[in-house]
Design an enzyme around this catalytic site. Sequence first.
Site, PDB file in Angstrom:
ATOM      1  N   TRP A 143      75.263  40.647 -54.801  1.00 39.98           N
ATOM      2  CA  TRP A 143      74.004  40.411 -54.099  1.00 39.98           C
ATOM      3  C   TRP A 143      72.933  41.397 -54.543  1.00 39.98           C
ATOM      4  O   TRP A 143      71.771  41.028 -54.725  1.00 39.98           O
ATOM      5  CB  TRP A 143      74.249  40.472 -52.603  1.00 39.98           C
ATOM      6  CG  TRP A 143      73.135  40.047 -51.698  1.00 39.98           C
ATOM      7  CD1 TRP A 143      72.814  40.618 -50.509  1.00 39.98           C
ATOM      8  CD2 TRP A 143      72.213  38.951 -51.853  1.00 39.98           C
ATOM      9  NE1 TRP A 143      71.758  39.962 -49.915  1.00 39.98           N
ATOM     10  CE2 TRP A 143      71.359  38.926 -50.721  1.00 39.98           C
ATOM     11  CE3 TRP A 143      72.015  37.988 -52.852  1.00 39.98           C
ATOM     12  CZ2 TRP A 143      70.334  37.994 -50.556  1.00 39.98           C
ATOM     13  CZ3 TRP A 143      70.988  37.056 -52.691  1.00 39.98           C
ATOM     14  CH2 TRP A 143      70.169  37.057 -51.561  1.00 39.98           C
ATOM     15  N   HIS A 188      76.492  53.318 -56.986  1.00 38.28           N
ATOM     16  CA  HIS A 188      77.316  54.500 -56.718  1.00 38.28           C
ATOM     17  C   HIS A 188      78.561  54.529 -57.595  1.00 38.28           C
ATOM     18  O   HIS A 188      78.951  55.587 -58.108  1.00 38.28           O
ATOM     19  CB  HIS A 188      77.714  54.524 -55.243  1.00 38.28           C
ATOM     20  CG  HIS A 188      78.681  55.607 -54.892  1.00 38.28           C
ATOM     21  ND1 HIS A 188      78.313  56.937 -54.841  1.00 38.28           N
ATOM     22  CD2 HIS A 188      80.007  55.562 -54.593  1.00 38.28           C
ATOM     23  CE1 HIS A 188      79.369  57.664 -54.514  1.00 38.28           C
ATOM     24  NE2 HIS A 188      80.405  56.855 -54.361  1.00 38.28           N
ATOM     25  N   TYR A 213      80.800  42.486 -60.645  1.00 41.13           N
ATOM     26  CA  TYR A 213      80.937  41.580 -59.509  1.00 41.13           C
ATOM     27  C   TYR A 213      80.125  40.298 -59.652  1.00 41.13           C
ATOM     28  O   TYR A 213      80.165  39.443 -58.767  1.00 41.13           O
ATOM     29  CB  TYR A 213      80.525  42.309 -58.221  1.00 41.13           C
ATOM     30  CG  TYR A 213      81.274  43.603 -58.042  1.00 41.13           C
ATOM     31  CD1 TYR A 213      82.584  43.605 -57.581  1.00 41.13           C
ATOM     32  CD2 TYR A 213      80.696  44.825 -58.394  1.00 41.13           C
ATOM     33  CE1 TYR A 213      83.293  44.793 -57.443  1.00 41.13           C
ATOM     34  CE2 TYR A 213      81.396  46.015 -58.261  1.00 41.13           C
ATOM     35  CZ  TYR A 213      82.688  45.993 -57.783  1.00 41.13           C
ATOM     36  OH  TYR A 213      83.394  47.169 -57.654  1.00 41.13           O
ATOM     37  N   LYS A 259      76.757  34.256 -37.699  1.00 45.72           N
ATOM     38  CA  LYS A 259      77.235  33.124 -38.500  1.00 45.72           C
ATOM     39  C   LYS A 259      78.437  33.502 -39.346  1.00 45.72           C
ATOM     40  O   LYS A 259      79.240  32.639 -39.705  1.00 45.72           O
ATOM     41  CB  LYS A 259      76.104  32.551 -39.363  1.00 45.72           C
ATOM     42  CG  LYS A 259      75.585  33.441 -40.482  1.00 45.72           C
ATOM     43  CD  LYS A 259      76.385  33.355 -41.766  1.00 45.72           C
ATOM     44  CE  LYS A 259      75.970  34.435 -42.740  1.00 45.72           C
ATOM     45  NZ  LYS A 259      76.836  34.488 -43.934  1.00 45.72           N
ATOM     46  N   SER A 267      80.987  30.658 -49.838  1.00 41.31           N
ATOM     47  CA  SER A 267      80.907  31.635 -48.753  1.00 41.31           C
ATOM     48  C   SER A 267      82.229  32.381 -48.636  1.00 41.31           C
ATOM     49  O   SER A 267      83.284  31.777 -48.463  1.00 41.31           O
ATOM     50  CB  SER A 267      80.594  30.928 -47.429  1.00 41.31           C
ATOM     51  OG  SER A 267      80.890  31.761 -46.328  1.00 41.31           O
ATOM     52  N   GLU A 316      82.728  39.873 -44.293  1.00 42.39           N
ATOM     53  CA  GLU A 316      82.118  40.701 -43.253  1.00 42.39           C
ATOM     54  C   GLU A 316      82.422  40.181 -41.854  1.00 42.39           C
ATOM     55  O   GLU A 316      82.506  40.947 -40.895  1.00 42.39           O
ATOM     56  CB  GLU A 316      80.605  40.764 -43.469  1.00 42.39           C
ATOM     57  CG  GLU A 316      79.880  41.806 -42.640  1.00 42.39           C
ATOM     58  CD  GLU A 316      80.243  43.237 -42.998  1.00 42.39           C
ATOM     59  OE1 GLU A 316      80.766  43.936 -42.113  1.00 42.39           O
ATOM     60  OE2 GLU A 316      80.004  43.640 -44.147  1.00 42.39           O
TER      61      GLU A 316
END
Length: 329
Positions: free
Chosen positions: A15, A35, A51, A190, A253, A278
């Site tokens: 992202w 990082h 990623y 959500k 997702s 998450e």
Amino acid sequence: MLSYDSVAVLGGGAWGTALAQTGARAGRDVVLWEHDANNAQQLQQKRESLYLPGVTLDSSIKVTRDLSEAARAQAILLVVPAQVLRQVVTSLAPLIADRTPLVACAKGIEHGTHKFMTEIIAEAAPQATPAILSGPSFAADVARGLPTAVTIAATDAGIAQALAQAMNSGTFRPYHSTDVRGVELGGATKNVLAIAAGIVEGRKLGASALAAMTTRGFVELMRFGKAYGARIETMHGLSGLGDLTMCCSTPQSRNFSFGVALGRGESASEASHGKLAEGAFTAPVLLEMARLKNVEMPISTAVAAILAGQISVDAAIESLLTRPLKAEE
């Protein structure tokens, strides 16, 4: 008119890389801070994130591991997981100018404190201007320049509008809002509901069940939002209904995919497949906050119970289907 010509993105994951690309397309001077040494090296030398393989970083984007260099930007996007946001902002705070916008791009609620992302920013960097970016957006789509619309919110309407303008490109369209709580609440809620939708898909319960789960999940989102001061129009917008619809319908997702694996019989640890979902972290916190306001959230309660090992998937589904009949809200 207020404008932000330089943007820093903290976090070189999928992202973060996508938002850095977006900033470059919008004509901003972009610094991407990472990082992790291995990923930073990959970004610097091969111009590609570990990623987000297959996406070449724009040549104008500067990659750095020096936080003070990123802190000089006029606006800073915080693209780190919700549970490490406080740590990153605490390190960043002494380095930034007063009123620098710090835009949270994670969707979650902090464990232990029940704080939303902008509340964490306000506590850890009181001289900054907290903001939030959320909406139906997948990193791979955004990075490749596919059409996407999101919401950027700040309590100051002028700052929200300037941030939206700073990230506006030909294919990335930010709407601006002053309903900070509504925008971040929709994104966090959500995530849990997307896990429930994934469970339905993984259990092969059919399109009718998936539609019912998504619709009743939106009712829970609305209840929770109303209890915590979100505006109705925000819940119906991109960061609420829009994000929920997207994340309850596609394996892109992470939360939906995590739910699919749970529905197929995998344990929570197996279902993660090494990727961050998450919603798994948010579920128990969401339920604690719902209880504080006496908000009924049966779907979210079932997800939290499954993740805690308190109930099986089949038992959770049965409990939802055998609840007393009621009028539709």
